[in-house]
Write an enzyme that holds these catalytic residues in place. Structure first.
Site, PDB file in Angstrom:
ATOM      1  N   ASN A 149       0.866  -1.179   0.000  1.00 40.69           N
ATOM      2  CA  ASN A 149       0.000   0.000   0.000  1.00 40.69           C
ATOM      3  C   ASN A 149       0.904   1.231   0.000  1.00 40.69           C
ATOM      4  OD1 ASN A 149      -1.711   2.130   0.544  1.00 40.69           O
ATOM      5  ND2 ASN A 149      -2.738   1.159   2.278  1.00 40.69           N
ATOM      6  N   LYS A 164       3.060   1.052   3.276  1.00 39.13           N
ATOM      7  CA  LYS A 164       2.635   0.005   4.202  1.00 39.13           C
ATOM      8  C   LYS A 164       2.822  -1.344   3.515  1.00 39.13           C
ATOM      9  CE  LYS A 164      -1.008   2.448   6.761  1.00 39.13           C
ATOM     10  NZ  LYS A 164      -2.469   2.458   7.051  1.00 39.13           N
ATOM     11  N   ARG A 222      -2.907  -2.031  -3.161  1.00 42.98           N
ATOM     12  CA  ARG A 222      -3.968  -1.049  -3.029  1.00 42.98           C
ATOM     13  C   ARG A 222      -3.771   0.015  -4.107  1.00 42.98           C
ATOM     14  NH1 ARG A 222      -4.421   4.254   0.666  1.00 42.98           N
ATOM     15  NH2 ARG A 222      -6.608   4.724   0.288  1.00 42.98           N
ATOM     16  N   ASP A 226      -9.816   1.264  -4.419  1.00 48.35           N
ATOM     17  CA  ASP A 226     -10.694   1.943  -3.462  1.00 48.35           C
ATOM     18  C   ASP A 226     -12.043   2.277  -4.081  1.00 48.35           C
ATOM     19  OD1 ASP A 226      -8.655   1.901  -1.626  1.00 48.35           O
ATOM     20  OD2 ASP A 226      -8.728   4.040  -1.178  1.00 48.35           O
ATOM     21  N   HIS A 261     -15.228   6.038   7.955  1.00 45.10           N
ATOM     22  CA  HIS A 261     -13.772   5.856   7.967  1.00 45.10           C
ATOM     23  C   HIS A 261     -13.159   7.218   8.263  1.00 45.10           C
ATOM     24  CE1 HIS A 261      -9.853   4.118   6.583  1.00 45.10           C
ATOM     25  NE2 HIS A 261      -9.608   5.416   6.443  1.00 45.10           N
ATOM     26  N   LEU A 262     -12.643   7.373   9.474  1.00 42.64           N
ATOM     27  CA  LEU A 262     -12.162   8.673   9.935  1.00 42.64           C
ATOM     28  C   LEU A 262     -10.677   8.608  10.227  1.00 42.64           C
ATOM     29  CD1 LEU A 262     -15.075   9.415  12.450  1.00 42.64           C
ATOM     30  CD2 LEU A 262     -14.985   9.925   9.990  1.00 42.64           C
ATOM     31  N   ASP A 270      -3.231  16.924  13.510  1.00 40.09           N
ATOM     32  CA  ASP A 270      -3.113  15.696  14.303  1.00 40.09           C
ATOM     33  C   ASP A 270      -4.193  15.670  15.375  1.00 40.09           C
ATOM     34  OD1 ASP A 270      -2.412  13.601  16.022  1.00 40.09           O
ATOM     35  OD2 ASP A 270      -0.269  13.923  15.727  1.00 40.09           O
ATOM     36  N   ILE A 313      -8.828   7.879  13.545  1.00 40.12           N
ATOM     37  CA  ILE A 313      -9.632   8.719  14.441  1.00 40.12           C
ATOM     38  C   ILE A 313     -10.859   7.963  14.919  1.00 40.12           C
ATOM     39  CG2 ILE A 313     -11.032  10.814  14.570  1.00 40.12           C
ATOM     40  CD1 ILE A 313      -9.081  12.039  12.485  1.00 40.12           C
TER      41      ILE A 313
END
Length: 403
Positions: free
Chosen positions: A13, A20, A94, A153, A213-214, A288, A337
């Protein structure tokens, strides 16, 4: 010594500034290796990785590119760990955007590479990095040249109705230039929707769920009877929710104003909306969420940024209720998150009391750092935290395609 099972998949990814990777068995879901190379193109590039027993972190160089990082990964883990290498049967990648031609996960060939290239304008930060990963893997492992699989995606959104994916601009732009809503984070949304179906003991094809998806990038998707019928991201991942550095939804006239009245160039405006807006733009300090969690009760700008984030999120969730055919099974929170910031879940669900959601404070506070579970009261509509596992989802797609 741990016995390595057959049918291992190597997952790559490549993000805009990170890589990743994982080696896992998609059947028993066991990860034999997972890791992250981060801070590419900066003065110090780090790699964190975990094998079956130990976690590691080290600086691996400075100003490293994606290809440098991939070469380091290949040399370290495939030359040193040949017992793992000999059990790998395919490589899953991905890819953020498949454009209008690619509808599902697919084996990679020259034609697919060209189509990913053509979709770069829709995902200029991610698709080029995804292509580097694909080309480097094929170069390094010619034995797997015909066993590289692209998992997109955008695939999860290919069955959205026209009422969801078309923009209210002249139809010509869709017909001739393929301008439409494509969505993003589809692999993650599909994975957590599948997981909540198992928790609820429901057939996926009858599942009605809203998935959130946060992370630094954030999106919401509405799944009705197992099909994604709407999502917050659009032609690009800039549309929708407030994000770390992305604006999300704005009045398009703001762009005209910045260009015509403020004399800004298109490139400057693009940089502002994608890299200097969102939580960073609102606070003027950080993107952040760890900062906002600490400062929420003490700094006005931090509180305002969080409240705007949750305001936008709750509006999307409430609007997606209208797509559920009068039956919403659950809400799911995931992503960095969504999984780790109870404050965001509490504020968001507090705005949804009217549609039956009531937070259980103790449950909510206890679920983070990889934990999963119910965060609402027993009499409430259910809301769950489910950690995403895009690597596992990609591996499962890859083994299905190559077999």
């Amino acid at each position: 010594m741990v016995k390595i099972l057959n049918n291992l998949i190597f997952v790559l990814n490549c993000g805009s500034s990170s890589v990743k990777f994982a080696i896992l068995n998609p059947d028993n879901k066991k990860k034999y290796l997972s890791g992250l190379v981060e801070c590419l193109f900066l003065s110090k590039t780090y790699m964190k990785w975990k094998d079956l027993t130990t976690e590691h972190k080290k600086c691996i160089g400075s100003n490293l590119s994606h290809k440098d990082a991939l070469n380091f990964i290949f040399n370290k883990f495939f030359l040193e760990k040949k017992d793992i290498y000999k059990n790998i049967v395919g490589i899953g990648h991905r890819v953020v955007h498949g454009g209008n031609k690619i509808k599902s996960s697919t084996l990679i060939d020259d034609n697919i590479i060209q189509l990913i290239q053509k979709a770069i304008s829709f995902a200029p930060l991610h698709n080029p990095a995804n292509l580097i990963g694909i080309k480097t893997a094929i170069e390094k492992f010619p034995i797997f040249a015909k066993k590289n699989v692209a998992v997109f995606d955008t695939s999860f959104y290919q069955n959205m109705p026209e009422t969801s994916f078309l923009y209210a601009i002249p139809y010509f732009f869709y017909k001739e230039h393929h301008i439409r809503r494509y969505g993003a984070h589809g692999t993650s949304h599909h994975y957590v929707a599948s997981e909540v179906a198992l928790i609820l003991n429901k057939n996926f094809n009858s599942l009605n769920v809203i998935t959130c998806h946060l992370g630094n990038g954030a999106s919401v998707s509405a799944v009705c009877n197992g099909i994604c019928v709407d999502t917050s991201m659009g032609l690009t991942p800039l549309e929708g929710l407030v994000m770390g550095t992305r604006s999300g939804d704005i009045d398009p006239s703001i762009i005209f104003f910045m260009y015509q009245k403020l004399g800004m160039s298109i490139d400057e405006i693009h940089t502002i909306l994608t890299k200097e807006s969102g939580l960073l733009g609102l606070s003027g300090i950080s993107s952040d969420f760890r900062y906002f969690e600490k400062k929420y009760y003490f700094e006005k700008k931090a509180r305002l940024a969080v409240d705007i984030f949750c305001h936008r999120l709750s509006k999307y969730i409430a609007s997606y209720m209208s797509l559920m055919e009068n039956n919403l099974d659950a809400i799911v929170f995931t992503g960095g998150i969504g999984e780790n910031v109870p404050l965001i879940r509490e504020i968001t669900l507090s705005k949804l009391l009217l549609i039956g959601f009531k937070i259980d404070t103790q449950r909510n506070l206890g679920i983070k750092n990889g934990k999963h579970g119910l965060i609402t009261t027993d009499k409430s509509r259910p809301a769950f935290v489910i950690p995403t596992d895009e690597e596992l989802a990609i591996a499962q797609e890859t083994i299905k395609i190559i077999k």
